[in-house]
Scaffold this motif. Structure first.
Motif, PDB file in Angstrom:
ATOM      1  N   ASP A  78      -1.531   3.651  -0.618  1.00 19.71           N
ATOM      2  CA  ASP A  78      -1.862   5.004  -0.402  1.00 19.71           C
ATOM      3  C   ASP A  78      -2.096   5.070  -1.705  1.00 19.71           C
ATOM      4  O   ASP A  78      -2.932   5.812  -2.127  1.00 19.71           O
ATOM      5  CB  ASP A  78      -1.259   5.724   0.559  1.00 19.71           C
ATOM      6  CG  ASP A  78      -1.155   5.062   2.064  1.00 19.71           C
ATOM      7  OD1 ASP A  78      -2.048   4.160   2.549  1.00 19.71           O
ATOM      8  OD2 ASP A  78      -0.179   5.595   2.733  1.00 19.71           O
ATOM      9  N   VAL A  79      -0.889   5.515  -2.900  1.00 22.94           N
ATOM     10  CA  VAL A  79      -1.235   5.849  -4.011  1.00 22.94           C
ATOM     11  C   VAL A  79      -2.135   5.398  -4.797  1.00 22.94           C
ATOM     12  O   VAL A  79      -2.854   6.281  -5.185  1.00 22.94           O
ATOM     13  CB  VAL A  79      -0.007   5.696  -5.110  1.00 22.94           C
ATOM     14  CG1 VAL A  79       0.328   6.502  -6.272  1.00 22.94           C
ATOM     15  CG2 VAL A  79       0.915   6.949  -4.207  1.00 22.94           C
ATOM     16  N   ALA A  80      -2.445   3.727  -4.675  1.00 20.16           N
ATOM     17  CA  ALA A  80      -3.497   2.866  -5.386  1.00 20.16           C
ATOM     18  C   ALA A  80      -5.029   3.350  -4.874  1.00 20.16           C
ATOM     19  O   ALA A  80      -5.602   4.055  -5.753  1.00 20.16           O
ATOM     20  CB  ALA A  80      -3.288   1.855  -5.014  1.00 20.16           C
ATOM     21  N   ARG A  81      -4.954   3.757  -3.586  1.00 22.32           N
ATOM     22  CA  ARG A  81      -6.533   3.952  -3.427  1.00 22.32           C
ATOM     23  C   ARG A  81      -6.723   4.808  -3.791  1.00 22.32           C
ATOM     24  O   ARG A  81      -7.959   5.568  -3.999  1.00 22.32           O
ATOM     25  CB  ARG A  81      -6.114   3.958  -1.598  1.00 22.32           C
ATOM     26  CG  ARG A  81      -7.508   4.350  -1.347  1.00 22.32           C
ATOM     27  CD  ARG A  81      -7.189   3.513   0.331  1.00 22.32           C
ATOM     28  NE  ARG A  81      -9.292   4.025   0.999  1.00 22.32           N
ATOM     29  CZ  ARG A  81      -9.633   3.696   1.997  1.00 22.32           C
ATOM     30  NH1 ARG A  81      -9.103   2.340   2.717  1.00 22.32           N
ATOM     31  NH2 ARG A  81     -11.128   4.028   1.982  1.00 22.32           N
ATOM     32  N   GLN A  82      -6.005   6.083  -3.627  1.00 26.39           N
ATOM     33  CA  GLN A  82      -6.135   7.914  -4.307  1.00 26.39           C
ATOM     34  C   GLN A  82      -6.665   8.081  -5.392  1.00 26.39           C
ATOM     35  O   GLN A  82      -7.568   8.436  -5.691  1.00 26.39           O
ATOM     36  CB  GLN A  82      -5.246   8.365  -4.101  1.00 26.39           C
ATOM     37  CG  GLN A  82      -4.938   9.340  -2.375  1.00 26.39           C
ATOM     38  CD  GLN A  82      -4.281   9.674  -2.117  1.00 26.39           C
ATOM     39  OE1 GLN A  82      -2.676   9.490  -3.082  1.00 26.39           O
ATOM     40  NE2 GLN A  82      -3.533   9.728  -0.507  1.00 26.39           N
ATOM     41  N   LYS A  83      -6.152   7.087  -6.481  1.00 25.28           N
ATOM     42  CA  LYS A  83      -6.497   6.639  -7.716  1.00 25.28           C
ATOM     43  C   LYS A  83      -7.904   6.539  -7.612  1.00 25.28           C
ATOM     44  O   LYS A  83      -8.769   6.639  -8.736  1.00 25.28           O
ATOM     45  CB  LYS A  83      -5.223   6.019  -8.144  1.00 25.28           C
ATOM     46  CG  LYS A  83      -3.810   7.403  -8.874  1.00 25.28           C
ATOM     47  CD  LYS A  83      -2.961   6.002  -9.799  1.00 25.28           C
ATOM     48  CE  LYS A  83      -1.586   7.022  -9.461  1.00 25.28           C
ATOM     49  NZ  LYS A  83      -0.491   5.674 -10.395  1.00 25.28           N
TER      50      LYS A  83
END
Length: 126
Positions: A78-83
């Motif tokens: 989720d964090v990787a995708r948001q970035k």
């Protein structure tokens, strides 16, 4: 400096007609080792002779010829995708989740090549 950090694993995902037959072929022809068949998910994985590299076999009735997608492991999808989305990287639909197994999201490089991020959800299942 990169936006996200991928781990030291790569899964090369391919579409096949019969995962069991394909896994056996890779075992017999190239000396790879079957890791598992997840029949409920239509997915199998085999270990290559390269550390950290596996081949994932997704079963489809009409696999696309030449279909191959590198899958990069990440700690928190989720964090990787948001970035990546903030950097205007295009994703193909929503994040897919197979409970207790994996979370995945397909995205594209500037030339339209499909790539995938995967978060391993099995660690907490044991």
């Amino acid at each position: 400096m990169s936006l996200i950090s991928v781990d030291q694993t790569i899964t090369i995902a391919m579409s096949v007609k019969d995962r069991h037959v394909s896994a056996k072929w890779y075992e017999n022809m190239l000396g790879f080792e079957q890791l598992y068949h997840a029949d409920e998910a239509g997915w199998s994985e085999i270990k290559t002779n390269t550390v950290g590299v596996t081949i994932g076999l997704g079963e489809h009735t009409k696999p696309a010829p030449g279909n191959c997608v590198p899958v990069f492991g990440v700690a928190d999808l989720d964090v990787a995708r948001q970035k990546l989305e903030r950097a205007e990287v295009k994703f193909d639909g929503e994040t897919e989740v197979v409970e207790g197994m994996v979370k995945t999201a397909t995205f594209y490089d500037p030339d339209g090549n499909a790539l995938m991020l995967a978060e391993d959800l099995t660690a907490g299942a044991n």
